[in-house]
Structure formats: C-alpha cells, structure tokens
Scaffold this motif. Sequence first.
Motif, PDB file in Angstrom:
ATOM      1  N   LEU A 239      -7.209  -5.698   6.414  1.00 15.33           N
ATOM      2  CA  LEU A 239      -5.870  -5.916   5.886  1.00 15.33           C
ATOM      3  C   LEU A 239      -4.855  -5.878   7.038  1.00 15.33           C
ATOM      4  CD1 LEU A 239      -4.428  -6.227   3.073  1.00 15.33           C
ATOM      5  CD2 LEU A 239      -3.792  -3.818   3.336  1.00 15.33           C
TER       6      LEU A 239
ATOM      7  N   ASP B 274      -5.299   2.976  -4.436  1.00 11.87           N
ATOM      8  CA  ASP B 274      -4.823   1.638  -4.066  1.00 11.87           C
ATOM      9  C   ASP B 274      -5.188   0.618  -5.144  1.00 11.87           C
ATOM     10  OD1 ASP B 274      -3.770   2.400  -1.552  1.00 11.87           O
ATOM     11  OD2 ASP B 274      -5.766   2.281  -0.657  1.00 11.87           O
TER      12      ASP B 274
ATOM     13  N   ARG C 140      -2.810  -2.753   7.326  1.00 13.80           N
ATOM     14  CA  ARG C 140      -3.495  -1.503   7.678  1.00 13.80           C
ATOM     15  C   ARG C 140      -4.830  -1.838   8.320  1.00 13.80           C
ATOM     16  NH1 ARG C 140      -4.809   2.897   4.387  1.00 13.80           N
ATOM     17  NH2 ARG C 140      -3.817   4.316   5.851  1.00 13.80           N
TER      18      ARG C 140
ATOM     19  N   ARG D 105      -9.716   1.139   4.888  1.00 17.80           N
ATOM     20  CA  ARG D 105     -10.234   0.618   3.630  1.00 17.80           C
ATOM     21  C   ARG D 105      -9.487   1.259   2.467  1.00 17.80           C
ATOM     22  NH1 ARG D 105     -15.008  -2.141   4.500  1.00 17.80           N
ATOM     23  NH2 ARG D 105     -15.906  -1.838   6.585  1.00 17.80           N
ATOM     24  N   PRO D 106      -9.472   0.588   1.306  1.00 15.88           N
ATOM     25  CA  PRO D 106      -8.684   1.087   0.172  1.00 15.88           C
ATOM     26  C   PRO D 106      -9.350   2.250  -0.533  1.00 15.88           C
ATOM     27  CG  PRO D 106      -9.866  -0.889  -0.459  1.00 15.88           C
ATOM     28  CD  PRO D 106     -10.111  -0.706   1.023  1.00 15.88           C
TER      29      PRO D 106
ATOM     30  N   VAL E 107       0.881  -1.172   0.000  1.00 13.70           N
ATOM     31  CA  VAL E 107       0.000   0.000   0.000  1.00 13.70           C
ATOM     32  C   VAL E 107       0.914   1.217   0.000  1.00 13.70           C
ATOM     33  CG1 VAL E 107      -1.749   1.303   1.253  1.00 13.70           C
ATOM     34  CG2 VAL E 107      -1.821  -1.212   1.258  1.00 13.70           C
TER      35      VAL E 107
ATOM     36  N   ALA F  65       2.526  -5.197   2.167  1.00 16.51           N
ATOM     37  CA  ALA F  65       1.305  -5.998   2.310  1.00 16.51           C
ATOM     38  C   ALA F  65       1.432  -7.269   1.474  1.00 16.51           C
ATOM     39  CB  ALA F  65       0.089  -5.183   1.873  1.00 16.51           C
TER      40      ALA F  65
ATOM     41  N   TYR G  80      -8.777  -6.120   2.452  1.00 18.52           N
ATOM     42  CA  TYR G  80      -8.617  -4.669   2.517  1.00 18.52           C
ATOM     43  C   TYR G  80      -9.975  -3.990   2.320  1.00 18.52           C
ATOM     44  CZ  TYR G  80      -5.790  -0.369   1.864  1.00 18.52           C
ATOM     45  OH  TYR G  80      -5.185   0.854   1.992  1.00 18.52           O
TER      46      TYR G  80
END
Length: 454
Positions: free
Chosen positions: A288, A300, A291, A295-296, A266, A275, A283
């Motif tokens: 994830l 991403d 992280r 959220r992406p 990420v 990651a 994610y």
Amino acid sequence: MSGPAQVKDVEIASRAQLVEYLESGIRARGDWRIGTEHEKFGFRTDDLRAPTFDGERGIEALLRGLTRFGWAPVEEKGRVIALSKGNASVSLEPAGQLELSGAPLENLHQTCRETGTHLREVRAVAEPMGLGFLGMGFQPKWRRDEMPWMPKGRYRIMREYMPKVGSLGLDMMTRTCTVQVNLDVGSEADMVKKFRVSLALQPVATALFADSPFTEGRPNGYLSYRSHIWTDTDADRTGLLDFVFEDGFGYERYTDYLLDVPMYFVYRDGAYIDASGQSFRDYMDGRLPARPGFRPTLQDWADHSTTAFPEVRLKKYLEMRGADSGPWNRICALPAFWVGLLYDAAALDAAWDLVRDFTLEERHALRDGVPRQALKLPFRGGTVLDLAREALKIAAGGLRRRACLNDHGSDETMFLAPLMEIVESGMTPAECKLELFHGAWGGSVDRVFREFAY
C-alpha cells in the motif's frame, strides 16, 4: 457514516479471515436485533443557517450539552466529535448533520422509545441555544458552499477525493440525511435471500419515504433528490450490486467486491492516513503506497467495509440504506417496514415471491425512475404504488406474527401507520410539501423549518 471500527486488532494473513469476519455476524433467530440510525439537519432558529462546529451555538457545544443525559464524549485531536452510551452513539455527518446510531434492540417498541428519548434530549439542549433540527432527505435551502464542515479526519480525505469520482459526492456529504435499519441474518442462505429481497424492494422504500423535493429554496424536479445524489457520487462504491442476484452469491463474493472498492484511509493512533483510491488487495500484499511494508488488520477491514455505499450494505449484518430522513413516526416506520418483511419466515417467502422474477432491467428501471416519480412510476401495467401496497401488506402480516406487544397490548403493526396513510393518499411527503410550497407557503421553503422541525 461510521467512525473507526472497534474490533480485535489482528493482522490479516489470508482472504479467508475477511470472509470469516463477515460470517461472524450470523446469529440464532432468538438473538436477532434491530438497529436504527437516523440523521437530521441542524439549523439556527433566527436565520435558518446550519450551525458551525465551533462557538456558543455550535455543534460541539450541543454535543457537550448532551453529556448531561449520560452520554460520554468521544474526542478526535481534543475536539468532541461524537458521543457514546452503551451500544448507542451520536455522531456527526460532514456538515454537522446529527446522527443517532441506536443500540441493537429486541422490538420496534423499544426502537421507537429510543428515538423519541433522543429527540427530546436534543431538543432540551438545542432550544436554549437557539437551534432546531429538521428531518428531510436533502437540505432544502442552502447551497453546498454555505454548509459548514466538521473537523473529522476521514471527512477531510473524502472531501478531497469525492470530486475525482463524481459530481454530487460533496452534496451527498453535506446536504443529505437518511434513516436506515440494520438487521441480522441466521445463515449464509438467509443473508442471500434477505439481501436480494431488500435490494429489489429498496426503490419501494425510497418512494414511500421520498422527502427531498427542494434545492436551494426551489423545487428540483425530484421527489427524492437524496436518492438521485447517489447516482453520481462514486460508481465504484454505490449502486444495486447486480452480482447479489447471480448464482453462487455469498460471503466470498461480497468479500471480493469489498476488496475491489478503492480505499479512503487507514486509521492509526487516532489519526487518518490518506489512502484514497488505493487498493486493499495491495495492502494485503504489503504494497500500500500510504503504508509501504505494512499489512492490514481486522480493524482496517472493518473500517474499509464502512466505505462502500450500495443501496443495501453488508457488514456483519445487513443495512437498508434507501430512505430519506423524516419525522419521528417515519423514523419508526422504516424499521417496521423491513422487520415485517425480513424477520418473519412467511413474510420473507412472500416478499421473495413478489420480487424473484424481476429482471435486471426492471430493477434498474425502478432504481432510476423512483427519485423523480416515486409511487407514480409505472411498473408492470401498474405503478410503484401497487408494489408498495403489496409490500406493506406482507410487512404487516410479518409484524402481526411476531406478536411483540407494548404495555397497552398493541403489536408492532402500529408503526406502519404513516406508510399506510401515504399509500391510501397516493401522496409522498415530498408531494405534500410541494403543495404547501405552491400554496400556503407562498413559494418559500422557510416555513418547512418551523412546521416540520422536531
């Protein structure tokens, strides 16, 4: 390999947004463009070794030197690791291979001018530094442990992850160079047809451009060793994508494929967070491990789409990825081959007719056999040479109908000339170099750096 994507940084709330991101690349035919990328090996002219990143003769110094031609430096942690100018960029592969990612252009005459200008600029900076550049598919002389590493965050993560999923991934990173073309689509149906044609004919491009017959100074038994490298790099993110030929294939199915490709990283606040091996689906759910609770974003997703490496890759456009790098005229020939096949409706229909009845087994036999045998690989009572001859005929017709003329009145078929010569002779660039190695070069690859440098 790409750097971090530049897209609107919106948090992803649903899978539909991922599909829409890919679909947003659909363009009207009049807006279709050609984007050409190529990589090349740097070498020091006195000892032929790859230049390191640091030092007076290093890659960073070369990049800084290129800024006199209007390129703007791109930094990572205070180090110049790329350049940008308009919609084009110059970037570094893991061992310092220099890549030009060209701007989206209207025709092949512009593409070839862009490539020629770039090579002249590189030579103007490199020669006083005692550096040269070579276009081939695989580093012909040096071992993997003799190649330098560039200080880019994503490459550190990939370097640690690659040995876990294949035996040749580090060779892919440090000792290969390719040329590829990026082409637009006009609809989902157009994307599907182009995707299928380009996957089925990718082994033909690999055969025509085969130029990696040496490893560590000796013949390696392959004509495109670069192509072979991809067969043992990472099965989760490489290959022929058989599902593209299944009924119902479209943007949604490719989105699901990307979701199942394990992540690498990420990118946040100028840094790469490891990651590797983790799931983009997790994610999406805020689970994830790298992280937790986050959220992406669409950035991403765009970044993640660059970490799949199939023979043809879909982003907002299609990328044809199967060719070894080579000299200037073959850098121009690769986009000519695919533009001729895919950007003219009649040519695309003819190309689809050529490949539509290929079985899954035949497609894989072509992919698996071409790295060693190239044009001489048997196929349906003939050879890949016969298939290449037919594909080139279709491509030439497509380019003639495009009728894009230069100032001298020549159309784009002129850029197919190097491939026509290969088909006429039946000899790939790799086979020509092998003849020299066993003859005039006296069993040494060193002369390739002088006789085939840009």
